[in-house]
Design an enzyme around this catalytic site. Structure first.
Site: not given
Ligand code: C5P
Length: 298
Positions: A14, A131
């Site tokens: 993406k 995502d």
């Molecule tokens: O959800 P994902 O595992 O991709 O997120 C990794 C890290 O990125 C989360 O632990 C958080 O610290 C940060 N994050 C965030 N806000 C989001 C997506 C991710 O703070 N909307």
């Protein structure tokens, strides 16, 4: 018996067509407004050896405990009845802002839970990453909340010339979110405007905002690639996700190929991809899920 010997399926990367961060939430995540778009750059999965017990071969450089594709696939409630070898061939650059790991996780969910509804798959997907819910279906969507509240849009016909600067940022995504300063926050209005334009078929000609731009520009490789891409093309250069992938939007394939060859001549390693609509390739995924459970081809 007419058993298939080999079935291939794909899972798509993406791009974020703009990414605004509104602020930090009480659960530690950040509230974002972004447009997610699946593109033709993909990882490949093949299933073969139907007469063998089930096994999964993930990418060799990913440690077993961090191999999301394999872990999710092996969580299939009916794993004991599965057969054959499923192998993931990674083509999407890792930790590049292109959602490669999330796309693999979304495909693994589809294979492990073939009877789950899209809503059930999206709920499981959110536990794997912000995502992943979008990548269950792909296409084009305005994503808000953590990136999981999806409003699907019509998919435009666009091409992208993408360059992934070769930098390694340990723990990149959390680090980039933690590194945000007040001045990086915005209200999401620019990305919402682009979503409206896209949905009504208007071309995007201005640079798309990305909340991580200031941090990413601190890396020489990113700055150099950005400047070179802009100088060679004369077009705005955009950032996907938390970077470092950079891309230029074009409205036809020949312009994209010609720009890519001009960038190659200047020492960059661009690749060209086009937009991919929602659920593209889903039939192959369903065939693969059925075959690994021993169902013969219809
Ligand atoms: O959800 P994902 O595992 O991709 O997120 C990794 C890290 O990125 C989360 O632990 C958080 O610290 C940060 N994050 C965030 N806000 C989001 C997506 C991710 O703070 N909307």
């Amino acid at each position: 018996m007419n058993e298939p010997r080999r079935i291939a399926a794909s899972t798509f990367a993406k791009l974020n067509l703009g990414l605004e961060v509104l602020g930090r939430r009480s659960d530690g995540y950040h509230e974002i407004v972004t447009i997610m778009q699946t593109i033709s750059l993909c990882d490949h999965v093949t299933w073969r050896a139907p007469n063998q017990p089930f096994s999964c071969i993930g990418p060799s450089h990913v440690p077993r405990n961090r191999d999301l594709f394999r872990n999710v696939l092996e969580s299939a409630p009916d794993l004991a009845r599965c057969c054959g070898t499923v192998e993931l061939d990674k083509r999407i650059p890792i930790s590049a802002g292109l959602g490669g790991g999330s796309a693999d996780a979304a495909l693994a969910l589809r294979l492990a839970y073939p009877n789950a509804s899209e809503a059930e798959l999206e709920a499981m997907a959110l536990r794997l990453g912000s995502d992943v819910p979008f990548l269950i279906r792909g296409g084009t969507a305005l994503a808000t909340g953590r990136g999981d509240r999806l409003q699907h849009l019509s998919t435009p016909k666009l091409w992208f010339v993408i360059v992934t600067p070769k930098i390694w940022i340990p723990g990149k995504t959390p680090r980039m979110y933690q590194g945000l300063e007040y001045k990086d926050f915005s209200d999401g209005a620019s990305v919402r405007r682009v979503a409206l334009q896209l949905d009504s078929g208007v071309d995007i000609d201005a640079a798309l905002p990305n909340a991580f731009e200031r941090q990413l520009k601190q890396f020489d490789e990113v700055r150099r690639a950005l400047e070179l891409m802009h100088d060679v093309s004369g077009f705005p250069v955009n950032i996907s996700g938390a970077g470092p992938s950079l891309y230029i939007i074009l409205t036809n394939e020949s312009d994209a190929l010609s720009l890519a060859s001009r960038l190659s001549a200047r020492g960059l390693e661009p690749f060209v991809a086009e937009t991919v609509a929602a659920n593209y390739g889903l039939i192959q995924i369903q065939r693969l899920a059925a075959a690994m459970r021993g169902y013969p081809e219809e």
